[in-house]
Design an enzyme around this catalytic site. Structure first.
Site, PDB file in Angstrom:
ATOM      1  N   CYS A  26     115.830  42.020  32.028  1.00  0.00           N
ATOM      2  CA  CYS A  26     115.171  41.418  30.840  1.00  0.00           C
ATOM      3  C   CYS A  26     113.742  41.883  30.649  1.00  0.00           C
ATOM      4  CB  CYS A  26     115.252  39.911  30.950  1.00  0.00           C
ATOM      5  SG  CYS A  26     116.951  39.349  31.086  1.00  0.00           S
ATOM      6  N   ASN A  65     113.439  45.203  35.537  1.00  0.00           N
ATOM      7  CA  ASN A  65     114.691  44.470  35.744  1.00  0.00           C
ATOM      8  C   ASN A  65     115.372  44.313  34.370  1.00  0.00           C
ATOM      9  OD1 ASN A  65     112.768  42.651  34.704  1.00  0.00           O
ATOM     10  ND2 ASN A  65     114.000  40.944  35.401  1.00  0.00           N
ATOM     11  N   GLU A  82     110.840  41.549  32.375  1.00  0.00           N
ATOM     12  CA  GLU A  82     109.611  40.842  32.762  1.00  0.00           C
ATOM     13  C   GLU A  82     108.977  41.370  34.045  1.00  0.00           C
ATOM     14  OE1 GLU A  82     112.572  39.568  32.514  1.00  0.00           O
ATOM     15  OE2 GLU A  82     113.085  38.212  34.145  1.00  0.00           O
TER      16      GLU A  82
END
Ligand code: CDP
Length: 647
Positions: free
Chosen positions: A325, A323, A327
């Site tokens: 960012c 995704n 994580e």
């Protein structure tokens, strides 16, 4: 202990910052602009109620209960969820707070718990519409055809409109200049198409509450890799691929790339539609990455091979992208909902951590996030199916830096890293035990039999912690039979929710001890400054001392150059006081016990050279981490956080 803790933080007033953010973006409003919600507890009531209603559709135990027992049960779940949210010890990701209850009758969302009837919960479930989307993370595959690409553009638009962040791996697209049979023309390549996605998302915006977020990945052996690394060159934060973070994908073992780098070898660039033998030195690729990251912060790296190594459904399913960012790594059309526990609130002012309450919070949070899956509505059927098949969760932490301040442990110390491992291992144990318990209570994730869990698979790289034996025992016994979720843990940036919780974000050190945060007022498009001084520091410093240094602190953000007790300087470190290697080691410490990934920024000072950045890229390959984001202070003009001197 748990009850006292909940009550203590339920009673703690929200800061002005938190209230402003809530009012601007989270409180429900009528189409006329009139507020339906006026307090944090209103938001918690709505969210807890909607998520508790999931028990009616996902809990087979309820089928055997009388109507009165069912009602008692669902009300109790709502009450547990409400308390946890109201205390702000646990918060779900923004889309859950934004969208839970959209479409429902307001009266049903806020009436007192004791007046709730079973029909009311059912009505709430029945009223969910296409905007009832509660997840932050999505991955959409992009196929190598005009139809495939523009179908993906449409999917990007629909997900963005609902409020989700999307990642895609563009490596399937044929390279620039390769042959297009249908038109006898030349392909324009992945980078040019990324601009189409960027434009589509720029027009849609995320439910008008925040700007969209995208991740674009190209694998290191794609023929267009050099052009891709330059794709955000000249970026000033606004102009070039504004909505994209870009990352170089490492689909193979990261140690293989390290070996090639160290031996100064070439990598073969390939694609099924590319017939020119092309090779490039791995060192050239890394040099370009470092140069551009030094200038603009892009590209990062994502170790897809490493993610698949610890992915319980690999090779039946494959993680293709993360995704925005980083994580969460996902397979095609998968989505994930996140939630974070504030560690600072679990630690008292004397620095004593409440492990017993931590366990209870973890278990309630896992149930909460698992329920979110069943009340979620996705804009695309393929996503609904993929999510239900694997039931992936991303439970993580925030407030780690503030917790360390309370404990008086420097972030850049072995003691902090060893504590990080113990905290995360404890969390991994309890979260996975709860997921197995839920598997027993409500059923395993449908692809369980295709996963590696029945063979005793451990989804962590592991290190050394106090809970290693128990973790091994868990995966060697009960987890072979029961598991509700393919993966359970992730550490998100918590960019907004940590502000609502009045705590430090994710696993990051504080960026500044005193700062100004700009919040976009979407109604007028103005940027509004919010001032802030770290609460733990304010408590630990005598008032006159704080007054003495206040202006310098707001000016500098750090204690480093201020005339103050050396011990305090060591404890109250901020991101730029910490050596890049210490950032990396902290990322690795947490990652050892996280099945999904971690969002972490490796901060380097403005004075760092391109070679310094290059060294971090190479060093990263040596660690058991899943990706890398380097950020040199001041390299992007539009930082979200900035010290007062930049006002
Ligand atoms: O704090 P909050 O729940 O708002 O989000 P976060 O932890 O900062 O970011 C978690 C994920 O939300 C990101 O990785 C993105 O997938 C998504 N996100 C987004 O779609 N749009 C944004 N403006 C920020 C985050």
């Amino acid at each position: 202990m748990y009850r006292q803790l909940i009550e203590r933080y339920k009673q703690k007033p929200l800061s002005e910052n938190a209230l402003k953010i809530l009012k601007e973006r989270y409180f429900f409003k009528k189409p006329s602009g009139e507020f339906v919600e006026n307090s944090w507890f209103d938001v918690c009531r709505r969210v807890a109620r909607v998520v508790a209603a999931a028990e009616l559709i996902n809990n087979p135990r309820l089928e055997k209960m009388t109507a009165a027992e069912k009602l008692d049960f669902v009300r109790q779940v709502e009450s547990d969820f409400f308390d946890l949210l109201a205390s702000r010890i646990f918060l779900p990701n923004s889309p859950t707070l934004f969208n839970a209850g959209i479409g429902a009758d307001y009266e049903l969302l806020y009436k007192p718990l004791e007046q709730m009837k079973l029909e009311d919960y059912q009505k709430i479930l029945d009223s969910r519409n296409h905007l009832h989307m509660l997840s932050a993370c999505f991955v959409v595959p992009v196929e190598d055809s005009i139809e495939g690409i523009f179908n993906a553009v449409k999917e990007f638009a629909l997900i963005t409109k609902a409020g989700g962040g999307i990642g895609s791996n563009f490596s399937a697209l044929r390279p620039k200049g390769s042959f297009v049979a249908g038109t006898h023309g030349k392909a324009s390549g992945p980078v040019s198409f990324m601009h189409v996605f960027n434009t589509a998302v720029s027009i849609v915006e995320q439910g008008y509450r925040r700007r969209g977020a995208l991740m674009g990945i190209l694998n290191i052996d794609h023929p267009d890799i050099m052009e891709f690394i330059d794709a955000k060159k000249g970026n000033d934060g606004e102009r070039v691929l504004k909505f994209f973070n870009i990352s170089v994908g490492i689909p193979m073992d990261r140690l293989e790339i390290l070996r090639m780098y160290e031996n100064d070898e070439e990598i073969e660039l390939k694609h099924p539609k590319w017939h020119h033998p092309t090779k490039v030195k791995v060192r050239e690729i890394f040099k370009k990455m470092a140069q551009n990251a030094w200038e603009t912060g892009d590209p990062g790296m994502v170790f897809l091979g490493e993610m698949n190594k610890y992915y319980a459904l690999y090779p039946y399913r494959e993680i293709i992208s993360t995704n925005p960012c980083g994580e969460i790594g996902l397979s095609a059309y998968e989505a994930c909902n996140l939630g974070s526990i504030d560690l600072a609130k679990l630690c008292d002012d004397k620095g004593v951590f409440d492990w017993e309450s931590f366990a209870k919070v973890i278990r309630t949070a896992v149930r909460f996030l698992d329920n979110v899956i069943d009340v979620n509505v996705f804009p695309i059927d393929k996503i609904t199916q993929a999510v239900k098949e694997s039931r992936r969760l991303g439970l993580g932490i925030m407030g780690f830096a503030d917790m360390l301040y309370k404990m008086e442990i420097p972030y850049n110390s072995e003691q902090a890293r060893s504590l990080a491992k113990n905290l995360m291992a404890f969390m991994a144990l309890h979260a996975h035990e709860e997921s197995s318990r839920l598997g027993q209570e409500k059923g395993n994730f449908p692809l369980f039999e295709y996963s590696r869990y029945p063979n005793g698979f451990i989804p962590f790289s592991m290190d050394v912690s106090d809970y290693d034996d128990e973790i091994r025992e868990h995966f060697n016994t009960i987890a072979k039979k029961y598991k509700r979720n393919v993966a359970v843990l992730a550490i998100a940036p918590t960019g907004s929710i940590s502000n609502i919780a009045d705590t430090s974000s994710g696993l990051e050190p504080n960026f500044l001890l005193a700062y100004v945060r700009y919040v976009n007022k979407l109604s007028t498009n103005e940027r509004e400054p919010l001032f802030y001084v770290n609460e733990v520091l304010a408590k630990k410093l005598p008032e006159n001392e704080l007054l003495r240094i206040r202006d310098r602190l707001i000016e500098e953000g750090s204690l480093r150059n201020i005339d103050i007790d050396e011990r305090l300087k060591k404890i109250f470190v901020v991101a730029h006081d910490i050596d890049p290697l210490d950032h990396l080691l902290m990322q690795e410490a947490f990652q050892s016990y996280v099945d999904n990934n971690i969002s972490k920024t490796i901060n380097v000072p403005n004075s760092a050279t391109v070679d310094d950045v290059l060294e971090i890229y190479v060093e990263a390959l040596k660690h058991k981490i899943r990706g890398l984001t380097v950020y040199r202070d001041g390299s992007l003009q539009t930082q979200v956080l900035t010290s007062a001197k930049d006002l």
